[in-house]
Scaffold this active site. Structure first.
Site, mmCIF file in Angstrom:
data_model
loop_
_atom_site.group_PDB
_atom_site.id
_atom_site.type_symbol
_atom_site.label_atom_id
_atom_site.label_comp_id
_atom_site.label_asym_id
_atom_site.label_seq_id
_atom_site.Cartn_x
_atom_site.Cartn_y
_atom_site.Cartn_z
ATOM 1 N N GLY A 105 0.733 -1.152 0.099
ATOM 2 C CA GLY A 105 -0.010 -0.158 0.043
ATOM 3 C C GLY A 105 0.982 1.247 0.023
ATOM 4 O O GLY A 105 2.015 1.067 -0.508
ATOM 5 N N CYS A 106 0.582 2.138 0.577
ATOM 6 C CA CYS A 106 1.413 3.441 0.717
ATOM 7 C C CYS A 106 2.358 3.341 1.895
ATOM 8 O O CYS A 106 2.712 4.206 2.861
ATOM 9 C CB CYS A 106 0.650 4.576 0.724
ATOM 10 S SG CYS A 106 -0.458 4.922 -0.633
#
Lengths: 107, 257, 516
Positions: A105-106
């Protein structure tokens, strides 16, 4: 498809099936990364697995560090220490050794 | 009329025809193609008036290019302005009847050919000597500059180097193109080269990178107002999709719960 | 620390001479059939991929004026060639914005222009063959869609638009990127990029509440699915999981606590990020936006606030109203319901920085700035916020507000060199769907220009803290800072700075608890 000790792994070295995990696999993965698993490593790996089995997700790094602080003492409950154990990141490398899917994800 | 005159006259109209049809097609295409999302680039204006100022600064001053590269800006800017001045200076040739006072006063614009050539040579030099720009250049990019340099140089030879064509013939030929009262053109090679390349330039306008001229006005990053939160911006095709699919999307979302 | 050979940081950035194929390669991992099919794309490269790709290009140019105009208007002036951080960091000429666009433009010319059809060599028109597709995949995944090139282009040509278009064409023929598409599959299924299920999220938030109370002695809530809250807070899921992000989340909670405004997060829409933008898919991006609209409707909130996430803020600020009618002007039933529900006294959606800034302006927040006195702070403008959004509805507000919030919480602030901030900011090197380990070499090299500017600030102003408002930037910097001999812990959330200096008062959130 690549394998480690007969268990299928993806292109990033993560187990495809969590059920395939064994301590030997963790040791073999660590050996690939030139890491010798110490009792401290195992504390992290075991906590990751316990948490994942309960929540179907890896713990946030903050939760991991607090859990490790409880088990190994406050001086070790920080992300610097965890990075010294898992140079590629406690979340990513730790999860790989623990047979969990890679958190992406981030992050 | 000589064959040369006939051919050049036809050439002129042909190039104009391609120009008008091609450019209209592209402008209609640009204006009909929807811009589905608001994508103004910073520093983005919050009001229409700001967009106007931004376009003025881009079109007349090449503001972004100035920020990007002073040399490219310098060569590009003097070339474009010189081109505008020289275009105005040429209008007198085509003016039917007595040339208006104001066009007669543009005689000195002929000196714009010097910055024109300097600008073009500068741009060509950058294209040849800067490795990055050489890498991105196609043969057409060099040819475009060579074409313009040839037009400029042939014009200068006729203006400053005493290779004057018969100016009476030039006037009557040019006027004739406008009034459809066609006449003989000077047969000096240098003059023929000059106008032939101009016709080529006009003809390739809608099928080449010269489309940057209309394109800049249609560029959504430059011409949009940054007000998406306040005013809904929606394209025709997205609106169509929305009305067609509205129910099914909500159903999909229900399913996820 | 990842092992990539990098040069020592230069004193100033020299434009490198081109080194052809310096970053040639296979690109990032490709998505599996399962991942592709979840998004409605073919599982693998389809048989007649060339034909379908060309048809998709025709569709894209007819639906996106940006793509159509940008493909035609470029004059190859070269203004953008030295503006991309990936070119500056790698020297690969295909990382020059115009050359990257030309991978797509050459095919466009071949198939859609007179000159390219009849005189391909003359105008550099090329066929979409296997080698070209490989280049597309490799180099359109070396673009972080940061749009710095567009700031300098005389026609505003935005390489991000081209890179999004190219990625969509590739997805349509079954060639997708694992990282982005896997994440999109998860958000559609679970509601956030990480794939963090509701119980884990709830447990994490409870844990943070305990932590704050232990540290400050004051009970600060991090509510989830509270149907009576005024504000729906949508934040990147990295804020629930990663370091240093989580301290920013604590910061939001403290700000809400002090403001007295009730708030909630949603387990259904627990993600602000929207990777649909990275892959250029209007539809996928819209699905993400509709999820948030639904959460807002179900929870009955009157305001929507977005957390520290760069591209999320661009999507929210610039696209949400278009995609899902969050804002004013949409006319479908749900949008109208939402318009009646949302408080028109506030911009919708709002950024957490706008919210905090307003409270500071109104004197509602009190800071003990000395708590941040050990820090000399600089601010990294995240590209999507800087070049694709606004804050405060004032010109350049997106540059002003975050700095004002930092200055309200810190005594020592210094900007990095002018050419590297605000609209000219350098990307962190990890945006646009590139924040994945298989692109680590690119990420490290692409960070060079930002690192160089940071080093200058370190030397000139003693800067020791880098603040950002983007989850990707924070993760990327944590990873690459050590490669450039910086402390990886110097990167913080802006709301961590707020959190550390904010003076909390003990006003238990009675409103929220009563209503539960």
């Amino acid at each position: 498809m690549a394998e480690i000790l007969g268990a299928e792994i993806d292109e990033e070295g993560f187990l495809l099936k969590m059920a395939d995990w064994s301590e030997e696999i963790a040791l073999a993965m660590a050996a690939e990364d030139d890491i010798e698993l110490s009792p401290e490593h195992w504390e992290v790996i075991n906590f990751l697995r316990e948490y994942f089995i309960e929540y179907e997700f890896a713990p946030a790094v903050r939760i991991l560090t607090k859990a490790i602080a409880k088990k190994l003492g406050n001086d070790k409950g920080n992300s610097r220490y965890l990075y010294s154990l898992f140079p590629y990141g406690p979340a990513k490398q730790g999860c790989r050794f623990a047979g969990l899917p890679k958190p992406t994800g981030c992050v | 009329m000589s064959l040369t005159s006939i051919i050049f006259t036809l050439f002129c109209y042909l190039s104009l025809l391609i120009f008008v049809i091609g450019l209209s097609y592209k402008i209609i295409q640009y204006s009909r193609t929807p811009a589905p999302l608001k994508i103004p680039i910073a520093p983005a204006p919050l009001k229409r008036s700001g967009v106007f100022m931004r376009m003025v600064a881009e079109v007349f001053l090449f503001k972004s290019l100035f920020k990007a590269s002073k040399w490219t800006w310098f060569f590009g800017w003097i070339f474009h302005w010189a081109l505008v001045l020289l275009f105005i200076r040429h209008l007198g040739y085509f003016w039917p009847g007595d040339t208006p006072e104001v066009l007669l006063k543009t005689e000195s614009f002929k000196y714009a050919s010097f910055p024109l050539i300097i600008g073009l040579m500068g741009l060509l030099a950058r294209r040849i000597f800067v490795d990055r720009i050489r890498y991105i250049s196609s043969p057409s990019d060099y040819l475009m500059l060579i074409l313009l340099i040839t037009i400029g140089a042939s014009g200068m030879l006729m203006t400053f180097a005493l290779y004057y064509p018969n100016m009476g013939l030039v006037y009557s030929f040019a006027e004739g193109l406008v009034t459809l009262n066609w006449s003989e053109l000077p047969s000096d090679l240098i003059f023929l080269v000059h106008i032939f390349f101009v016709f080529i330039l006009i003809a390739i306008f809608p099928i080449s990178k010269l489309l940057h001229a209309p394109g800049v006005f249609f560029s959504p990053t430059l011409n949009q107002v940054d007000n998406a939160r306040k005013r809904r911006h929606i394209s025709s095709w997205a609106m169509q999709k929305e009305t067609d699919k509205e129910v099914s999307i909500e159903q999909n979302l229900e399913k996820d719960e | 620390m990842a092992e990539v050979d990098i040069d020592k940081l230069p004193t100033y950035i020299e434009i490198p001479a081109i080194q052809k194929d310096a970053m040639a390669g296979d690109g990032p991992f490709k998505a599996s059939a399962e991942i592709q099919e979840q998004l409605g794309f073919p599982g693998e490269k389809i048989e007649n991929w060339q034909q379908v790709a060309i048809e998709k290009m025709a569709e894209t140019t007819s639906k996106y004026r940006s793509v159509q105009v940008f493909l035609d208007a470029c004059v190859k002036c070269g203004a953008c060639t030295d503006k991309c951080h990936y070119y500056l960091g790698t020297s690969d000429p295909k990382n020059m914005p115009v050359a990257r666009q030309d991978l797509f433009r050459s095919v466009y010319r071949r198939h859609f222009t007179f000159a390219g059809k009849y005189f391909p060599k003359l105008v550099g028109a090329k066929e979409l063959d296997d080698a070209m597709l490989d280049d597309w995949y490799n180099y359109f995944h070396q673009c972080s869609q940061c749009r710095r090139c567009a700031v300098f282009c005389p026609y505003g040509i935005d390489t991000a638009e081209i890179s999004m278009a190219a990625r969509e064409v590739m997805n349509v023929i079954g060639v997708g990127q694992k990282y982005s598409n896997q994440i999109l599959g998860r958000i559609n299924k679970i509601g956030n990029n990480l794939g963090m299920p509701e119980p884990a999220l709830r447990d994490t938030l409870l844990d943070l509440e305990e932590e704050i109370e232990k540290e400050t002695g004051i009970a600060v809530n991090l509510p989830l699915d509270n149907e009576h809250a005024e504000v729906l807070m949508v934040t990147p899921s990295a804020d629930f999981f990663a370091e240093p992000h989580i301290d920013g989340l604590i910061g939001y909670a403290k700000v809400f606590h002090q403001s007295g405004v009730t708030w909630t997060m949603s387990s259904y829409a627990s993600e602000a990020a929207n990777f649909g933008m990275f892959i250029g898919s209007y539809e996928v991006m819209r699905q993400g936006a509709l999820r948030i609209r639904k959460a807002a409707l179900d929870l009955g909130v009157s305001r929507i606030i977005v957390g520290e996430c760069g591209h999320a803020w661009r999507v929210a600020y610039s696209f949400w109203n278009t995609l899902s009618g969050i804002g004013g002007g949409a006319s479908d039933e749900y949008a109208l319901k939402l318009q009646r529900q949302l408080d028109s006294n506030y911009p919708q959606p709002q950024h957490i920085i706008e919210f905090t800034y307003d409270l500071i302006q109104k004197g509602i927040l009190t800071f003990d700035k000395t708590k941040n006195d050990h820090r000399k702070v600089t601010f990294h403008d995240s590209c999507n916020v800087a070049r694709g959004s606004n804050m405060g509805d004032i010109e350049n507000g997106q540059f002003i507000l975050p700095r004002e919030v930092i200055k309200a919480a810190c005594n020592h602030f210094a900007d990095m060199p002018k050419a590297t901030i605000k609209s000219s900011t350098f990307c962190c090197g990890g945006g646009g769907g590139l924040l994945t380990d298989d692109l680590i070499e690119l990420r490290i090299k692409g960070a060079m220009p930002r690192m160089q500017a940071l080093k200058q600030s370190q030397e000139n102003d003693g800067v020791n803290t880098l603040a950002a408002i983007c989850a990707i930037c924070k993760s990327q910097f944590s990873k690459v800072l050590p490669n450039y001999d910086f402390d990886p812990y110097m990167i913080v959330s802006v709301h961590q700075l707020v959190s550390d200096a904010l003076v909390l008062s003990d006003k238990s959130q009675t409103k929220a608890e009563d209503s539960l």
